[in-house]
Design a protein around this motif. Structure first.
Motif, PDB file in Angstrom:
ATOM      1  N   GLU A 102       0.813  -1.207   0.000  1.00  0.00           N
ATOM      2  CA  GLU A 102       0.000   0.000   0.000  1.00  0.00           C
ATOM      3  C   GLU A 102       0.844   1.253   0.000  1.00  0.00           C
ATOM      4  N   ASN A 103       2.071   1.139   0.479  1.00  0.00           N
ATOM      5  CA  ASN A 103       2.962   2.297   0.560  1.00  0.00           C
ATOM      6  C   ASN A 103       3.977   2.348  -0.577  1.00  0.00           C
ATOM      7  N   MET A 104       3.823   1.480  -1.577  1.00  0.00           N
ATOM      8  CA  MET A 104       4.771   1.459  -2.694  1.00  0.00           C
ATOM      9  C   MET A 104       4.015   1.629  -4.005  1.00  0.00           C
ATOM     10  N   PRO A 105       4.652   2.305  -4.981  1.00  0.00           N
ATOM     11  CA  PRO A 105       4.037   2.424  -6.305  1.00  0.00           C
ATOM     12  C   PRO A 105       3.860   1.023  -6.913  1.00  0.00           C
ATOM     13  N   PRO A 106       2.886   0.838  -7.789  1.00  0.00           N
ATOM     14  CA  PRO A 106       2.636  -0.487  -8.378  1.00  0.00           C
ATOM     15  C   PRO A 106       3.854  -1.087  -9.075  1.00  0.00           C
ATOM     16  N   HIS A 107       4.615  -0.230  -9.816  1.00  0.00           N
ATOM     17  CA  HIS A 107       5.752  -0.805 -10.536  1.00  0.00           C
ATOM     18  C   HIS A 107       6.832  -1.294  -9.573  1.00  0.00           C
ATOM     19  N   VAL A 108       6.948  -0.628  -8.397  1.00  0.00           N
ATOM     20  CA  VAL A 108       7.921  -1.086  -7.401  1.00  0.00           C
ATOM     21  C   VAL A 108       7.456  -2.395  -6.788  1.00  0.00           C
ATOM     22  N   VAL A 109       6.142  -2.496  -6.522  1.00  0.00           N
ATOM     23  CA  VAL A 109       5.593  -3.743  -5.983  1.00  0.00           C
ATOM     24  C   VAL A 109       5.897  -4.896  -6.937  1.00  0.00           C
ATOM     25  N   THR A 110       5.663  -4.637  -8.237  1.00  0.00           N
ATOM     26  CA  THR A 110       5.914  -5.678  -9.238  1.00  0.00           C
ATOM     27  C   THR A 110       7.391  -6.077  -9.270  1.00  0.00           C
ATOM     28  N   THR A 111       8.272  -5.072  -9.209  1.00  0.00           N
ATOM     29  CA  THR A 111       9.717  -5.345  -9.242  1.00  0.00           C
ATOM     30  C   THR A 111      10.159  -6.141  -8.028  1.00  0.00           C
ATOM     31  N   VAL A 112       9.665  -5.752  -6.845  1.00  0.00           N
ATOM     32  CA  VAL A 112      10.026  -6.451  -5.618  1.00  0.00           C
ATOM     33  C   VAL A 112       9.567  -7.904  -5.669  1.00  0.00           C
ATOM     34  N   LEU A 113       8.323  -8.108  -6.074  1.00  0.00           N
ATOM     35  CA  LEU A 113       7.806  -9.477  -6.157  1.00  0.00           C
ATOM     36  C   LEU A 113       8.579 -10.310  -7.168  1.00  0.00           C
ATOM     37  N   GLN A 114       8.917  -9.712  -8.321  1.00  0.00           N
ATOM     38  CA  GLN A 114       9.642 -10.457  -9.338  1.00  0.00           C
ATOM     39  C   GLN A 114      11.009 -10.903  -8.828  1.00  0.00           C
ATOM     40  N   ARG A 115      11.721  -9.964  -8.189  1.00  0.00           N
ATOM     41  CA  ARG A 115      13.045 -10.301  -7.671  1.00  0.00           C
ATOM     42  C   ARG A 115      12.943 -11.347  -6.570  1.00  0.00           C
ATOM     43  N   TYR A 116      11.894 -11.228  -5.741  1.00  0.00           N
ATOM     44  CA  TYR A 116      11.687 -12.206  -4.663  1.00  0.00           C
ATOM     45  C   TYR A 116      11.420 -13.597  -5.237  1.00  0.00           C
ATOM     46  N   ASP A 166      15.196 -29.787  -6.848  1.00  0.00           N
ATOM     47  CA  ASP A 166      14.273 -30.622  -7.636  1.00  0.00           C
ATOM     48  C   ASP A 166      12.821 -30.451  -7.224  1.00  0.00           C
ATOM     49  N   GLY A 167      12.463 -29.261  -6.782  1.00  0.00           N
ATOM     50  CA  GLY A 167      11.070 -29.008  -6.467  1.00  0.00           C
ATOM     51  C   GLY A 167      10.295 -28.576  -7.697  1.00  0.00           C
ATOM     52  N   THR A 168       8.999 -28.698  -7.624  1.00  0.00           N
ATOM     53  CA  THR A 168       8.107 -28.294  -8.713  1.00  0.00           C
ATOM     54  C   THR A 168       7.195 -27.193  -8.207  1.00  0.00           C
ATOM     55  N   VAL A 169       7.303 -26.016  -8.808  1.00  0.00           N
ATOM     56  CA  VAL A 169       6.417 -24.920  -8.425  1.00  0.00           C
ATOM     57  C   VAL A 169       5.036 -25.240  -8.972  1.00  0.00           C
ATOM     58  N   ASP A 170       4.109 -25.500  -8.060  1.00  0.00           N
ATOM     59  CA  ASP A 170       2.749 -25.843  -8.479  1.00  0.00           C
ATOM     60  C   ASP A 170       1.994 -24.600  -8.930  1.00  0.00           C
ATOM     61  N   LYS A 171       2.051 -23.572  -8.137  1.00  0.00           N
ATOM     62  CA  LYS A 171       1.334 -22.344  -8.500  1.00  0.00           C
ATOM     63  C   LYS A 171       1.821 -21.189  -7.625  1.00  0.00           C
ATOM     64  N   PHE A 172       1.598 -19.974  -8.118  1.00  0.00           N
ATOM     65  CA  PHE A 172       1.815 -18.762  -7.344  1.00  0.00           C
ATOM     66  C   PHE A 172       0.443 -18.267  -6.869  1.00  0.00           C
ATOM     67  N   ILE A 173       0.351 -17.919  -5.583  1.00  0.00           N
ATOM     68  CA  ILE A 173      -0.911 -17.460  -4.998  1.00  0.00           C
ATOM     69  C   ILE A 173      -0.653 -16.078  -4.407  1.00  0.00           C
ATOM     70  N   GLY A 174      -0.841 -15.042  -5.228  1.00  0.00           N
ATOM     71  CA  GLY A 174      -0.520 -13.688  -4.768  1.00  0.00           C
ATOM     72  C   GLY A 174       0.964 -13.574  -4.506  1.00  0.00           C
ATOM     73  N   ASP A 175       1.324 -13.339  -3.208  1.00  0.00           N
ATOM     74  CA  ASP A 175       2.736 -13.264  -2.842  1.00  0.00           C
ATOM     75  C   ASP A 175       3.228 -14.583  -2.254  1.00  0.00           C
ATOM     76  N   GLY A 176       2.430 -15.616  -2.367  1.00  0.00           N
ATOM     77  CA  GLY A 176       2.835 -16.926  -1.876  1.00  0.00           C
ATOM     78  C   GLY A 176       2.981 -17.916  -3.018  1.00  0.00           C
ATOM     79  N   MET A 177       3.505 -19.082  -2.669  1.00  0.00           N
ATOM     80  CA  MET A 177       3.606 -20.119  -3.692  1.00  0.00           C
ATOM     81  C   MET A 177       3.521 -21.503  -3.063  1.00  0.00           C
TER      82      MET A 177
END
Length: 620
Positions: free
Chosen positions: A439-453, A465-476
């Protein structure tokens, strides 16, 4: 370039228009390079011809009623006649007198008349020989061979003999040879000036008033040949002479020694006195007189073998190429069986045509056209599959986990909606209070932070050897043990969790230096039996896992904030890997929609030093 490839790949007509000419060019090169006689295809046809001749002699013998009679000069003859062969005038004269009394249909002498007289050695040799020649000439068709010297000139004959026998009684001792030095064809030969060069066989045919033909010698007819030794004829009575020679074509020639021996497609003599089995090429050579024998067998019997017309042979090769190209659409087993069965069937049909009609089918050319078409189409399909595989990898690399992609490309995942039971370890992770942070960050910063994370987290998942099943918001949600089985899914999951924490610490250090907020995550891990596969509808589905073990892992992740721990692990996980890690018992806790669950925290890894730098995490 890509558009052209897509048009080629998706258009059957365009594909055929491109690939079939490629097949034609390959077959044409095989037929013409380095020359038509020495090409790969010519060699294959010669091999096929020899195989057919041997097969027919072994499985379908065709003896002739009035077969050629061979009078042979062997080592025993040389021992019986003490004089040098150049002085055998009397012995040859005796043979000619004996044959004249038997009245054969024709006599072919595969021995040369002398170039000069030997009267100065033994008086009366010439007159004895001349009497024998005259007697045989009056009684039957008599033909002597004449040799040709290295300059192509005919070797002359002693004038006295020339006065008795005329030009029609001489034939050249010449025979066509293929590029591999094997004699398979009978042809009308010519001198260098283009004039016809009559051979002994053609002279005999003319004397018998039989037509001359050209084609392939049929080596499949006639039984294994026995011969009458030359010296044995001298002691025969009139009755035996007539029984053996009357009305038959008789050939006389040398069977011993190393001279005048030729490589032939089949073994013709029942016993070859001149054969020396020493493993060399000479071991497969036979007396040259046998070429005349087999040519006369063919010409006086069923006839020479004639190849199919060239246009028909080309048409059959084209049909074989088209069949090979089209059959690539069949199942691999059917293609392999066809590639093996069709040549066998063609070989059998060719044998039948030889026996019934004296027709020679280009078996090797047709089979090679078929196989080349199969290979060209197979190579194209393989390239197409690789290109399609690379295209799929490029298209879906960011949409499915590498393990799922590998299973998809390998055909291990059933198409459509499907599912099967599997023992897996499920990991859920979630960023704490990310909604408040965003809520305190611009949308593009939120996107950048999540992508890097997620980049760091996914890298840690794939490392173990894990399999990413799905991304759920900021979780996986991550699976261990599916779609590929793992020997240690629980150990991999816990090591991955520790690796994720290590990667997050490094990322938070970067965020601090850049003035970005740091992140805190919670991880829950559970083990159990779930249903894995393509989950969803028949029109839209994706690879995932469902079951109680998944729900528990998600609920356990929710306990991390409540219990003040970053990683919470259930007892089924701990019981399988307890000896490798330091776990803290955290008691039994209620979770939503499930009975109470006994959970554990983790302090440090008991990993070996080589892994400690990536897995040691101090309890927080």
């Amino acid at each position: 370039m890509q558009a052209s490839w897509e048009r080629l790949r998706t258009s059957p007509r365009l594909k055929a228009a491109v690939l079939l000419p490629v097949v034609a060019l390959i077959v044409l090169a095989a037929a013409l390079v380095p020359s038509p006689d020495e090409s790969f295809l010519a060699g294959a046809e010669r091999t096929a011809f020899d195989a057919q001749m041997r097969m027919l002699r072994a499985t379908h013998p065709r003896p002739l009623a009035d077969d050629i009679v061979l009078v042979g000069i062997d080592e025993q003859t040389e021992r019986v006649f003490p004089e040098p062969t150049a002085l055998w005038h009397v012995h040859f004269a005796e043979l000619l007198h004996a044959l004249a009394r038997a009245k054969p249909a024709a006599v072919g002498m595969d021995v040369s008349l002398p170039e000069r007289s030997f009267e100065f050695i033994t008086h009366g040799l010439d007159i004895e020989m001349m009497r024998g020649l005259l007697d045989a000439k009056r009684a039957t068709v008599l033909v002597y061979v004449q040799n040709v010297d290295s300059n192509g000139a005919v070797v002359p004959v002693q004038p006295n003999y020339r006065a008795v026998v005329g030009p029609d009684n001489f034939g050249l001792d010449r025979q066509a040879r293929d590029a591999d030095s094997v004699s398979r064809r009978f042809e009308q030969l010519h001198f260098r000036d283009g004039a016809p060069a009559p051979t002994m066989v053609s002279r005999i045919l003319a004397g018998l008033k039989r037509p001359l033909d050209e084609g392939y010698i049929d080596y499949s007819i006639g039984a294994a040949l026995d011969y009458v030794p030359l010296h044995a004829v001298r002691g025969m009575g009139e009755a035996e002479l007539k029984k053996r020679f009357a009305g038959k074509v008789v050939l006389v020639g040398s069977l011993g020694g190393s001279l005048d021996r030729w490589r032939l497609p089949v073994t013709l003599l029942a016993h070859d006195p001149g054969r020396v089995p020493d493993g060399s090429a000479r071991d497969y050579e036979q007396p040259g007189v046998l070429i005349h024998v087999q040519a006369l067998r063919s010409l006086l019997g069923p006839g020479l073998l004639h190849p199919l017309p060239e246009w028909l042979a080309i048409l059959l090769c084209a049909c074989a190429a088209a069949a090979g190209y089209a059959s690539a659409n069949l199942r691999p087993v059917a293609v392999v069986l066809g590639a093996l069965f069709i040549p066998v069937a063609l070989f059998a049909a060719s044998l039948a045509l030889i026996v019934q009609y004296q027709v020679l089918v280009p078996v090797a050319s047709i089979v090679i056209a078929l196989w080349v078409a199969l290979v060209v189409r197979g190579v194209f399909d393989a390239v197409e599959a690789v290109v399609e595989r690379l295209r799929l990898q490029a298209s879906f690399a960011g949409q499915v986990s590498p393990a799922v992609m590998k299973e998809m490309l390998g055909g291990s995942l059933s198409p459509g909606v499907s599912g099967q039971l599997a023992e897996v370890c499920v990991l859920f992770s979630d960023v704490r209070d990310f909604t408040t942070l965003s809520e305190n960050m611009p949308p593009h910063v939120v996107t950048t932070v999540l992508q890097r994370y997620f980049d760091r987290m996914v890298h840690a998942v794939h490392r173990y050897d894990g399999t990413v099943d799905k991304f759920i918001g900021d979780g996986m949600m991550v699976l261990f043990g599916a779609p590929r089985r793992s020997k240690d899914p629980c150990g991999d999951a816990v090591q991955c969790a520790l690796g994720m924490m290590m990667a997050l610490d490094s990322l938070n250090g970067e965020f601090e230096r850049e003035g970005l907020p740091t992140l805190t995550i919670g991880i829950g891990i559970n083990y159990g039996t779930v249903t894995v596969g393509n989950i969803g509808s028949s029109e839209r589905h994706n690879y995932s896992a469902i079951g109680d073990a998944v729900n528990v892992a998600a609920r356990v992740e929710g306990l991390t904030k409540e219990l003040g721990r970053k990683i919470i692990i259930t007892e089924p996980v701990v019981s399988r890997i307890e000896e490798r890690f330091h776990f803290d018992p955290l008691g039994t806790h209620k979770v939503k929609g499930h009975s109470p669950v006994k959970v554990w925290g983790i302090r440090t890894s008991r990993a070996t030093p080589s892994l400690a730098d990536t897995m040691e995490v101090v309890r927080t």
